[in-house]
Design a protein around this motif. Sequence first.
Motif, mmCIF file in Angstrom:
data_model
loop_
_atom_site.group_PDB
_atom_site.id
_atom_site.type_symbol
_atom_site.label_atom_id
_atom_site.label_comp_id
_atom_site.label_asym_id
_atom_site.label_seq_id
_atom_site.Cartn_x
_atom_site.Cartn_y
_atom_site.Cartn_z
ATOM 1 N N GLN A 7 134.291 47.289 78.754
ATOM 2 C CA GLN A 7 133.135 48.189 78.692
ATOM 3 C C GLN A 7 133.570 49.573 78.219
ATOM 4 O O GLN A 7 132.886 50.208 77.403
ATOM 5 N N ALA A 8 134.698 50.017 78.710
ATOM 6 C CA ALA A 8 135.230 51.320 78.295
ATOM 7 C C ALA A 8 135.532 51.309 76.795
ATOM 8 O O ALA A 8 135.247 52.277 76.078
ATOM 9 N N LYS A 9 136.098 50.196 76.330
ATOM 10 C CA LYS A 9 136.405 50.109 74.900
ATOM 11 C C LYS A 9 135.143 50.113 74.055
ATOM 12 O O LYS A 9 135.134 50.684 72.955
ATOM 13 N N ALA A 10 134.081 49.479 74.561
ATOM 14 C CA ALA A 10 132.815 49.481 73.815
ATOM 15 C C ALA A 10 132.272 50.905 73.707
ATOM 16 O O ALA A 10 131.776 51.318 72.655
ATOM 17 N N VAL A 11 132.386 51.669 74.795
ATOM 18 C CA VAL A 11 131.942 53.064 74.770
ATOM 19 C C VAL A 11 132.767 53.850 73.748
ATOM 20 O O VAL A 11 132.222 54.551 72.888
ATOM 21 N N LEU A 12 134.088 53.706 73.812
ATOM 22 C CA LEU A 12 134.964 54.462 72.897
ATOM 23 C C LEU A 12 134.722 54.047 71.444
ATOM 24 O O LEU A 12 134.731 54.882 70.542
ATOM 25 N N LYS A 13 134.485 52.747 71.233
ATOM 26 C CA LYS A 13 134.217 52.257 69.881
ATOM 27 C C LYS A 13 132.939 52.888 69.324
ATOM 28 O O LYS A 13 132.870 53.227 68.144
ATOM 29 N N SER A 14 131.940 53.076 70.193
ATOM 30 C CA SER A 14 130.677 53.660 69.730
ATOM 31 C C SER A 14 130.866 55.104 69.269
ATOM 32 O O SER A 14 130.068 55.630 68.511
ATOM 33 N N PHE A 15 131.944 55.740 69.720
ATOM 34 C CA PHE A 15 132.267 57.100 69.266
ATOM 35 C C PHE A 15 133.211 57.084 68.055
ATOM 36 O O PHE A 15 133.550 58.141 67.531
ATOM 37 N N GLY A 16 133.657 55.878 67.668
ATOM 38 C CA GLY A 16 134.498 55.766 66.477
ATOM 39 C C GLY A 16 135.988 55.581 66.732
ATOM 40 O O GLY A 16 136.785 55.678 65.799
ATOM 41 N N ALA A 17 136.373 55.310 67.976
ATOM 42 C CA ALA A 17 137.801 55.108 68.277
ATOM 43 C C ALA A 17 138.248 53.720 67.813
ATOM 44 O O ALA A 17 137.460 52.776 67.854
ATOM 45 N N PRO A 18 139.507 53.594 67.371
ATOM 46 C CA PRO A 18 140.005 52.295 66.931
ATOM 47 C C PRO A 18 140.381 51.394 68.107
ATOM 48 O O PRO A 18 141.310 51.688 68.849
ATOM 49 N N VAL A 19 139.603 50.330 68.288
ATOM 50 C CA VAL A 19 139.909 49.332 69.325
ATOM 51 C C VAL A 19 139.945 47.963 68.663
ATOM 52 O O VAL A 19 139.392 47.768 67.579
ATOM 53 N N ILE A 159 141.910 72.136 77.038
ATOM 54 C CA ILE A 159 141.079 72.375 75.854
ATOM 55 C C ILE A 159 140.035 73.435 76.194
ATOM 56 O O ILE A 159 139.389 73.361 77.243
ATOM 57 N N ASP A 160 139.869 74.398 75.309
ATOM 58 C CA ASP A 160 138.845 75.430 75.501
ATOM 59 C C ASP A 160 137.484 74.812 75.169
ATOM 60 O O ASP A 160 137.239 74.437 74.023
ATOM 61 N N PRO A 161 136.593 74.691 76.160
ATOM 62 C CA PRO A 161 135.314 73.997 75.928
ATOM 63 C C PRO A 161 134.456 74.683 74.868
ATOM 64 O O PRO A 161 133.608 74.035 74.252
ATOM 65 N N THR A 162 134.657 75.977 74.639
ATOM 66 C CA THR A 162 133.820 76.649 73.647
ATOM 67 C C THR A 162 134.225 76.271 72.222
ATOM 68 O O THR A 162 133.392 76.276 71.320
ATOM 69 N N SER A 163 135.490 75.916 72.016
ATOM 70 C CA SER A 163 135.907 75.536 70.658
ATOM 71 C C SER A 163 136.131 74.031 70.510
ATOM 72 O O SER A 163 136.160 73.501 69.403
ATOM 73 N N GLY A 164 136.292 73.320 71.627
ATOM 74 C CA GLY A 164 136.605 71.898 71.549
ATOM 75 C C GLY A 164 138.034 71.688 71.064
ATOM 76 O O GLY A 164 138.856 72.611 71.114
ATOM 77 N N VAL A 165 138.336 70.485 70.589
ATOM 78 C CA VAL A 165 139.698 70.171 70.133
ATOM 79 C C VAL A 165 139.910 70.773 68.745
ATOM 80 O O VAL A 165 139.303 70.339 67.769
ATOM 81 N N LYS A 189 142.191 62.389 63.962
ATOM 82 C CA LYS A 189 140.779 61.980 64.096
ATOM 83 C C LYS A 189 140.459 61.537 65.516
ATOM 84 O O LYS A 189 139.367 61.772 66.026
ATOM 85 N N LEU A 190 141.434 60.830 66.130
ATOM 86 C CA LEU A 190 141.159 60.212 67.435
ATOM 87 C C LEU A 190 140.978 61.228 68.565
ATOM 88 O O LEU A 190 140.087 61.071 69.403
ATOM 89 N N PHE A 191 141.800 62.277 68.615
ATOM 90 C CA PHE A 191 141.736 63.185 69.761
ATOM 91 C C PHE A 191 140.354 63.838 69.913
ATOM 92 O O PHE A 191 139.819 63.871 71.017
ATOM 93 N N PRO A 192 139.755 64.360 68.808
ATOM 94 C CA PRO A 192 138.394 64.910 68.960
ATOM 95 C C PRO A 192 137.355 63.852 69.356
ATOM 96 O O PRO A 192 136.420 64.145 70.099
ATOM 97 N N ILE A 193 137.560 62.615 68.895
ATOM 98 C CA ILE A 193 136.633 61.526 69.257
ATOM 99 C C ILE A 193 136.688 61.275 70.766
ATOM 100 O O ILE A 193 135.660 61.156 71.437
ATOM 101 N N LEU A 194 137.894 61.211 71.300
ATOM 102 C CA LEU A 194 138.045 60.954 72.739
ATOM 103 C C LEU A 194 137.474 62.106 73.558
ATOM 104 O O LEU A 194 136.824 61.896 74.582
ATOM 105 N N TYR A 195 137.698 63.318 73.081
ATOM 106 C CA TYR A 195 137.177 64.494 73.786
ATOM 107 C C TYR A 195 135.645 64.464 73.821
ATOM 108 O O TYR A 195 135.025 64.722 74.848
ATOM 109 N N LYS A 196 135.056 64.109 72.682
ATOM 110 C CA LYS A 196 133.586 64.035 72.582
ATOM 111 C C LYS A 196 133.048 62.989 73.557
ATOM 112 O O LYS A 196 132.075 63.234 74.278
ATOM 113 N N ALA A 197 133.694 61.823 73.592
ATOM 114 C CA ALA A 197 133.256 60.758 74.503
ATOM 115 C C ALA A 197 133.373 61.226 75.952
ATOM 116 O O ALA A 197 132.462 61.019 76.768
#
Length: 245
Positions: A7-19, A159-165, A189-197
């Motif tokens: 289920q966690a992988k499905a969530v991460l995949k929906s944000f574009g992470a490679p699973v 991570i500074d929440p005002t600027s993100g990754v 690419k992956l680190f900002p995706i994970l942060y967003k999720a």
Amino acid sequence: MNIHEYQAKAVLKSFGAPVAEGVPVLSLDDVQKAVDTLPGPLWVVKSQIHAGGRGKGKFLEAAAGEKGGVRLAFSKDEVLEHAKAMLGHHLVTAQTSDAGKQVNRLYIEDGADIDRELYLSLLVDRATGRPAFVASTEGGMDIEEVAHETPEKILTLPIDPTSGVTDADAAQLCDALKLDGAAREDGMKLFPILYKAFIEKDMAMLEINPLIVMENGRLRVLDAKVSFDGNALFRHPDIVELRDT
Ligand code: ADP
Ligand code: MG
């Protein structure tokens, strides 16, 4: 609240992470269909329980054999054998009680050719109150043990929440994980995706252990453990639906 790996992988995949491609199954009847949708030649049969350390775990029942809760299969028949051995039996890991947890669900996943196993997680850093990445080249091991034995091999990056990754943050994580070439491109690419999720889903903890560099040089999320902040769940009915399954 915890959810299963698949289920966690499905969530991460929906944000574009490679699973990897994979299929959850609840019964032996579903195994054949699941395995036919995956290309092989390597399949991995993974127990879905709300606890980590499955690979090094052990089943209580003798019928499950000596292997742990994550088993490699080199043929479709072997997938079926592993599924038979694990389903319904109790898996004891370093993160369960002695009674273990009954395996009612398996995840059948495409096998990866692993070059290196890394550790990456996101949590809220107590010291700064900010979301922070924790990264280490020592993946596939208990991170507390790494923190104890070789703390210099762990980077904690708030991570500074005002600027993100930022690109500088991502580059620092790439350096800590010794990523170059295609793996470095994937990491940027992956680190900002994970942060967003992590932020959008109000995760309390996102742990990828291991994140792998494959033999083809690309990154893949090989394991995923996610827990959610109960106070924010009302904002995420899609996540609440996954409760106790
Ligand atoms: P746990 O952390 O609960 O033991 P993991 O998903 O991390 O479970 O799996 C344990 C180990 O099994 C990993 O460190 C990796 O070496 C191997 N593994 C897991 N999934 C795969 C896969 N899809 N392909 C190849 N090896 C895998
Ligand atoms: Mg793991």
